[in-house]
Design a protein around this motif. Structure first.
Motif, PDB file in Angstrom:
ATOM      1  N   LEU A 180      83.025 -74.224  -0.937  1.00 13.33           N
ATOM      2  CA  LEU A 180      82.991 -72.964  -1.685  1.00 13.33           C
ATOM      3  C   LEU A 180      84.267 -72.846  -2.510  1.00 13.33           C
ATOM      4  O   LEU A 180      85.368 -73.045  -1.985  1.00 13.33           O
ATOM      5  CB  LEU A 180      82.881 -71.772  -0.730  1.00 13.33           C
ATOM      6  N   ASN A 181      84.106 -72.499  -3.799  1.00 19.35           N
ATOM      7  CA  ASN A 181      85.284 -72.324  -4.649  1.00 19.35           C
ATOM      8  C   ASN A 181      85.894 -70.938  -4.420  1.00 19.35           C
ATOM      9  O   ASN A 181      85.417 -70.169  -3.569  1.00 19.35           O
ATOM     10  CB  ASN A 181      84.946 -72.574  -6.131  1.00 19.35           C
ATOM     11  N   ASP A 182      86.929 -70.609  -5.159  1.00 20.93           N
ATOM     12  CA  ASP A 182      87.636 -69.334  -4.983  1.00 20.93           C
ATOM     13  C   ASP A 182      86.753 -68.116  -5.247  1.00 20.93           C
ATOM     14  O   ASP A 182      87.037 -67.025  -4.755  1.00 20.93           O
ATOM     15  CB  ASP A 182      88.866 -69.271  -5.896  1.00 20.93           C
ATOM     16  N   GLU A 183      85.687 -68.302  -6.011  1.00 25.84           N
ATOM     17  CA  GLU A 183      84.753 -67.203  -6.303  1.00 25.84           C
ATOM     18  C   GLU A 183      83.637 -67.130  -5.269  1.00 25.84           C
ATOM     19  O   GLU A 183      82.728 -66.303  -5.383  1.00 25.84           O
ATOM     20  CB  GLU A 183      84.148 -67.369  -7.708  1.00 25.84           C
TER      21      GLU A 183
END
Length: 128
Positions: A85-88
């Motif tokens: 999962l990315n920062d968003e």
């Protein structure tokens, strides 16, 4: 969810990587392992890379968190894709990357593979 894939279930990393089989198997049926009623080819080099090289992107450090049992389009068989999962909070697929690209003489050997997230892999491909 990654576009173009029909998702069935999520699995912890350990549950999938513990079922990896030898890549010397010639037929997909020989490498098939049952995951909740679906035969998955666990002799894939991609799974071996994740087990041996880790589930963290070698470029940006994004960590793979889980496997999704998915299939694309009209494919009959399911396979596993690893996601982080990315920062968003958006899913990012993890890939098997050639350290030395095949176009520059790189081989399809475990020693020439690394784990890389899809965005880093795409960016690397544009630089070559």
């Amino acid at each position: 969810m990654n576009k173009g894939y029909e998702r069935k279930e999520l699995y912890p990393i350990e549950n999938v990587l513990s079922k990896i089989l030898s890549t010397s198997m010639k037929k997909k049926a020989e490498g098939s392992v049952d995951f909740d009623g679906d035969g998955i080819n666990m002799a894939s080099q991609r799974y071996k890379v994740f087990k041996e090289k880790g589930t963290v992107c070698s470029s940006c450090g994004l960590k793979g968190l889980y496997f999704a049992k998915e299939r694309s389009g009209n494919a009959r068989r399911y396979h596993f894709n690893l996601y982080g999962l990315n920062d968003e909070g958006e899913e990012v697929m993890m890939t098997k990357d050639h350290i030395v690209p095949k176009s520059l003489g790189g081989t399809n050997e475990l020693s020439n593979y690394q784990t890389m997230c899809e965005p880093c892999n795409m960016a690397k491909g544009k630089q070559i």
